[in-house]
Design a protein around this motif. Structure first.
Motif, PDB file in Angstrom:
ATOM      1  N   GLY A   2       0.771  -1.232   0.000  1.00 43.86           N
ATOM      2  CA  GLY A   2       0.000   0.000   0.000  1.00 43.86           C
ATOM      3  C   GLY A   2       0.801   1.280   0.000  1.00 43.86           C
ATOM      4  O   GLY A   2       0.258   2.346  -0.282  1.00 43.86           O
ATOM      5  N   THR A   5       1.024   3.030  -3.634  1.00 36.42           N
ATOM      6  CA  THR A   5      -0.250   3.613  -4.057  1.00 36.42           C
ATOM      7  C   THR A   5      -0.561   4.858  -3.237  1.00 36.42           C
ATOM      8  O   THR A   5      -1.013   5.863  -3.781  1.00 36.42           O
ATOM      9  CB  THR A   5      -1.378   2.575  -3.914  1.00 36.42           C
ATOM     10  OG1 THR A   5      -1.057   1.458  -4.749  1.00 36.42           O
ATOM     11  CG2 THR A   5      -2.706   3.144  -4.343  1.00 36.42           C
ATOM     12  N   ALA A  36      -0.822   8.396  -5.167  1.00 39.93           N
ATOM     13  CA  ALA A  36      -2.141   9.029  -5.211  1.00 39.93           C
ATOM     14  C   ALA A  36      -2.139  10.369  -4.501  1.00 39.93           C
ATOM     15  O   ALA A  36      -2.840  11.301  -4.909  1.00 39.93           O
ATOM     16  CB  ALA A  36      -3.181   8.112  -4.587  1.00 39.93           C
ATOM     17  N   ARG A  40      -1.152  -7.568  -5.079  1.00 38.96           N
ATOM     18  CA  ARG A  40      -1.419  -6.143  -4.891  1.00 38.96           C
ATOM     19  C   ARG A  40      -1.636  -5.456  -6.237  1.00 38.96           C
ATOM     20  O   ARG A  40      -0.741  -4.825  -6.778  1.00 38.96           O
ATOM     21  CB  ARG A  40      -0.261  -5.506  -4.142  1.00 38.96           C
ATOM     22  CG  ARG A  40       0.036  -6.205  -2.842  1.00 38.96           C
ATOM     23  CD  ARG A  40       1.224  -5.668  -2.078  1.00 38.96           C
ATOM     24  NE  ARG A  40       2.053  -4.723  -2.781  1.00 38.96           N
ATOM     25  CZ  ARG A  40       3.344  -4.558  -2.552  1.00 38.96           C
ATOM     26  NH1 ARG A  40       3.951  -5.287  -1.664  1.00 38.96           N
ATOM     27  NH2 ARG A  40       4.038  -3.670  -3.203  1.00 38.96           N
ATOM     28  N   LYS A  41      -2.832  -5.565  -6.766  1.00 43.70           N
ATOM     29  CA  LYS A  41      -3.131  -5.014  -8.086  1.00 43.70           C
ATOM     30  C   LYS A  41      -2.987  -3.496  -8.131  1.00 43.70           C
ATOM     31  O   LYS A  41      -2.463  -2.954  -9.101  1.00 43.70           O
ATOM     32  CB  LYS A  41      -4.528  -5.436  -8.531  1.00 43.70           C
ATOM     33  CG  LYS A  41      -4.629  -6.911  -8.872  1.00 43.70           C
ATOM     34  CD  LYS A  41      -5.998  -7.277  -9.388  1.00 43.70           C
ATOM     35  CE  LYS A  41      -6.045  -8.753  -9.784  1.00 43.70           C
ATOM     36  NZ  LYS A  41      -7.330  -9.137 -10.365  1.00 43.70           N
ATOM     37  N   GLU A  42      -3.443  -2.786  -7.096  1.00 48.09           N
ATOM     38  CA  GLU A  42      -3.336  -1.320  -7.092  1.00 48.09           C
ATOM     39  C   GLU A  42      -1.880  -0.867  -7.072  1.00 48.09           C
ATOM     40  O   GLU A  42      -1.517   0.087  -7.747  1.00 48.09           O
ATOM     41  CB  GLU A  42      -4.082  -0.734  -5.896  1.00 48.09           C
ATOM     42  CG  GLU A  42      -5.587  -0.772  -6.036  1.00 48.09           C
ATOM     43  CD  GLU A  42      -6.288  -0.131  -4.852  1.00 48.09           C
ATOM     44  OE1 GLU A  42      -5.617   0.220  -3.854  1.00 48.09           O
ATOM     45  OE2 GLU A  42      -7.522   0.012  -4.916  1.00 48.09           O
ATOM     46  N   ASP A  43      -1.049  -1.560  -6.303  1.00 49.81           N
ATOM     47  CA  ASP A  43       0.368  -1.204  -6.257  1.00 49.81           C
ATOM     48  C   ASP A  43       1.054  -1.479  -7.597  1.00 49.81           C
ATOM     49  O   ASP A  43       1.924  -0.713  -8.024  1.00 49.81           O
ATOM     50  CB  ASP A  43       1.082  -1.954  -5.136  1.00 49.81           C
ATOM     51  CG  ASP A  43       0.799  -1.367  -3.758  1.00 49.81           C
ATOM     52  OD1 ASP A  43       0.314  -0.219  -3.685  1.00 49.81           O
ATOM     53  OD2 ASP A  43       1.059  -2.063  -2.766  1.00 49.81           O
ATOM     54  N   GLU A  48      -0.381  -1.334 -10.544  1.00 50.05           N
ATOM     55  CA  GLU A  48      -0.814  -0.261 -11.443  1.00 50.05           C
ATOM     56  C   GLU A  48      -0.049   1.030 -11.154  1.00 50.05           C
ATOM     57  O   GLU A  48       0.420   1.704 -12.079  1.00 50.05           O
ATOM     58  CB  GLU A  48      -2.314  -0.023 -11.284  1.00 50.05           C
ATOM     59  CG  GLU A  48      -2.840   1.075 -12.186  1.00 50.05           C
ATOM     60  CD  GLU A  48      -4.331   1.305 -12.043  1.00 50.05           C
ATOM     61  OE1 GLU A  48      -4.780   2.406 -12.402  1.00 50.05           O
ATOM     62  OE2 GLU A  48      -5.055   0.405 -11.569  1.00 50.05           O
ATOM     63  N   SER A  49       0.111   1.361  -9.874  1.00 48.11           N
ATOM     64  CA  SER A  49       0.867   2.565  -9.511  1.00 48.11           C
ATOM     65  C   SER A  49       2.317   2.451  -9.966  1.00 48.11           C
ATOM     66  O   SER A  49       2.890   3.418 -10.474  1.00 48.11           O
ATOM     67  CB  SER A  49       0.821   2.785  -7.997  1.00 48.11           C
ATOM     68  OG  SER A  49      -0.482   3.070  -7.578  1.00 48.11           O
TER      69      SER A  49
END
Length: 149
Positions: free
Chosen positions: A22, A25, A29, A89-92, A94-95
């Motif tokens: 996390g 991200t 963000a 960790r898909k969001e990480d 992508e980031s």
């Protein structure tokens, strides 16, 4: 597009790949607005074989598998970014891909200051904390001469 060194790119990709859950991200963000992009490969979870070497220099051997998440994207301006992170960790991922692509643009200096440097500091502090905790449990063994010789 500015010219980047291969070793420099390896360094920031490695930093992002080993980031805490996390953290990437959250930093990205908080500091930047995500640009328009097209997916080349949507975030997907898989596993990779981790290899080791005895003593760091011996013959390689398969240590085991590790879960990773990866993705690739292309910015509207044409830069391609890849993201690989440890774990699910898909969001990480992508980031990481967005940061990789943006580091190839004029936004590189700002991203380095606002995302990569704080991330590096956070990882170094966590590593130092683990080292201090391990050092507190260290036991030094020694042998005293008995004087019988």
């Amino acid at each position: 597009m500015q010219e980047i060194q291969q070793n420099e790119r390896k360094a920031w990709l490695s930093l992002m790949a080993t980031s805490p859950d996390g953290a990437l991200t959250k930093l990205f963000a908080k500091e930047t607005e995500a640009p328009k992009f097209d997916w080349l490969r949507r975030p997907e979870i898989g596993s990779v074989m981790v290899r080791g070497r005895t003593g760091g220099t011996g013959a390689p051997f398969n240590l085991g598998e590790m879960t990773v998440t990866r993705c690739s994207l292309k910015l509207a301006s044409g830069e391609v970014g890849h993201g690989y992170v440890q774990g699910r960790r898909k969001e990480d991922a992508e980031s990481a891909a967005l940061i990789d692509a943006l580091m190839q643009t004029e936004a590189a200096a700002e991203l380095r200051t606002k995302v990569l440097t704080p991330l590096s500091t956070e990882i170094a502090e966590a590593k130092a904390k683990r080292a201090r905790k391990a050092a507190a449990t260290k036991v030094d063994f020694f042998t005293m001469a008995r004087g019988e010789d």
